[in-house]
Design an enzyme around this catalytic site. Structure first.
Site, short mmCIF file in Angstrom:
data_model
loop_
_atom_site.label_atom_id
_atom_site.label_comp_id
_atom_site.label_asym_id
_atom_site.label_seq_id
_atom_site.Cartn_x
_atom_site.Cartn_y
_atom_site.Cartn_z
N CYS A 194 0.85 -1.20 0.00
CA CYS A 194 0.00 0.00 0.00
C CYS A 194 0.89 1.25 0.00
CB CYS A 194 -0.88 0.02 1.24
SG CYS A 194 -1.64 -1.57 1.63
N1 GLN Z 1 -0.50 -6.82 3.82
C1 GLN Z 1 -1.40 -5.70 3.95
C2 GLN Z 1 -2.76 -5.95 3.34
O1 GLN Z 1 -3.05 -6.99 2.84
C3 GLN Z 1 -0.81 -4.45 3.39
C4 GLN Z 1 -0.66 -4.58 1.93
C5 GLN Z 1 0.18 -3.57 1.35
O2 GLN Z 1 1.01 -2.88 1.95
N2 GLN Z 1 -0.03 -3.54 0.10
O3 GLN Z 1 -3.56 -5.08 3.36
#
Ligand code: GLN
Length: 230
Positions: free
Chosen positions: A2
Site C-alpha cells: 500500500c
Molecule cells: N498486507 C497488507 C494488506 O493486505 C498491506 C498490503 C500492502 O502494503 N499492500 O492489506
C-alpha cells in the site's frame, strides 16, 4: 504494498493532503511512482485524523478514485494530524473496510505498508481484522508504540521476508519505520509530511534510508537506525 501518508503540523484539509497533490494518494491509488510490490492500490483506502485528541476515521473497501462522497466532504475536514492510506491487498487477505488502514487503539492511528507472516505475530488479541496489517497493528498497540522500533526489528527477525513500513501518530507525535519499502519526508515551516512516495516534485523531499525509525514532534525530527543484529 500500500501507500501511506502522515501529516503533523498546522491544520490542513484531507483534500489538500490526499486528493489535490499531483502525485498524492488519489493518484497513487491508480498510478504510484515508486511502488515496488503491486501495480496499483484499488482495494480500499482510509483517512484518519485527530479532532483534538480524538482519532476519527473514514475507511472503505472500494477504490479511492471512485468515491465522490469523500471528494465532496474532504475539503471540509481539516486537522493538524492525519494518517491516510490506499490499499493493495496482499493475496489471501480479506478485502473489507476493517482491513484498510489506519487502525486504531483509540489513541493512535497506524498504517502498514508491507506484508508479514501472521504466524510471526503470536498471541495477538483483539485485532480489527484477520488481515496481517491489522494483526501487526494490534501487536504494536499491545507492546506500546514506545517500543515500535524493537517490535519491528523483532518481527523482522522472525519473518525475514517481512516488509514492515509502519506509520503511526497520536496528534502530537508521529513515528514511522522503514523496513523493506520506500518512505520520504517533506519538512517545512508548516509541519512534517511522511509519505511512501513524494506527492509532488518539491525539491525539499528527502528519502528516508531503509531500516530506520523516524520520529517527529513539535517541529523536530529524529532519525535512528533500527537494530538489525541477528
Ligand atoms: N498486507 C497488507 C494488506 O493486505 C498491506 C498490503 C500492502 O502494503 N499492500 O492489506
Amino acid at each position: 504494498m500500500c501507500r501511506h501518508l502522515g501529516w503533523l503540523g498546522r491544520p490542513r484539509t484531507l483534500a489538500e493532503l490526499v486528493l489535490q497533490p499531483p502525485y498524492g494518494l488519489l493518484v497513487q491509488s491508480y498510478a504510484p511512482r515508486r511502488q515496488k510490490h503491486g501495480l496499483l492500490n484499488a482495494d480500499g483506502w482510509g483517512a484518519g485524523f485527530f479532532d483534538g485528541t480524538t482519532p476519527r476515521r473514514w475507511r472503505s473497501a472500494a477504490p479511492l478514485w471512485g468515491d465522490a462522497s469523500f471528494a465532496s466532504v474532504a475539503p471540509a475536514l481539516a486537522s493538524h494530524c492525519v494518517v491516510a492510506a490506499v490499499r493493495s491487498a496482499t493475496v489471501g487477505m480479506p478485502i473489507e473496510a476493517s482491513a484498510a488502514a489506519p487502525f486504531t487503539d483509540g489513541t493512535w492511528l497506524l498504517s502498514h505498508n508491507g506484508v508479514v507472516d501472521r504466524t510471526a505475530l503470536p498471541g495477538v488479541t483483539a485485532a480489527e481484522s484477520v488481515c496481517d496489517s491489522a494483526l501487526l497493528a494490534a501487536a504494536i498497540f499491545e507492546s506500546g508504540v514506545e517500543s515500535l522500533g524493537a517490535v519491528v526489528a523483532e518481527v523482522g527477525a522472525s519473518d525475514p521476508a517481512a516488509r514492515l513500513n509502519i506509520l503511526v501518530a497520536n496528534g502530537t507525535r508521529m513515528l514511522a519505520t522503514t523496513w523493506g519499502d520506500t518512505l520520504s519526508m517533506l519538512h517545512s515551516a508548516d509541519g512534517v509530511v511522511l509519505a511512501s512516495e513524494p506527492y509532488d516534485d518539491d525539491p525539499r523531499w528527502v528519502d528516508i534510508p531503509d531500516r530506520h525509525l523516524i520520529e517527529t514532534s513539535g517541529g523536530e525530527v529524529r532519525l535512528t537506525a533500527l537494530d538489525t543484529a541477528p
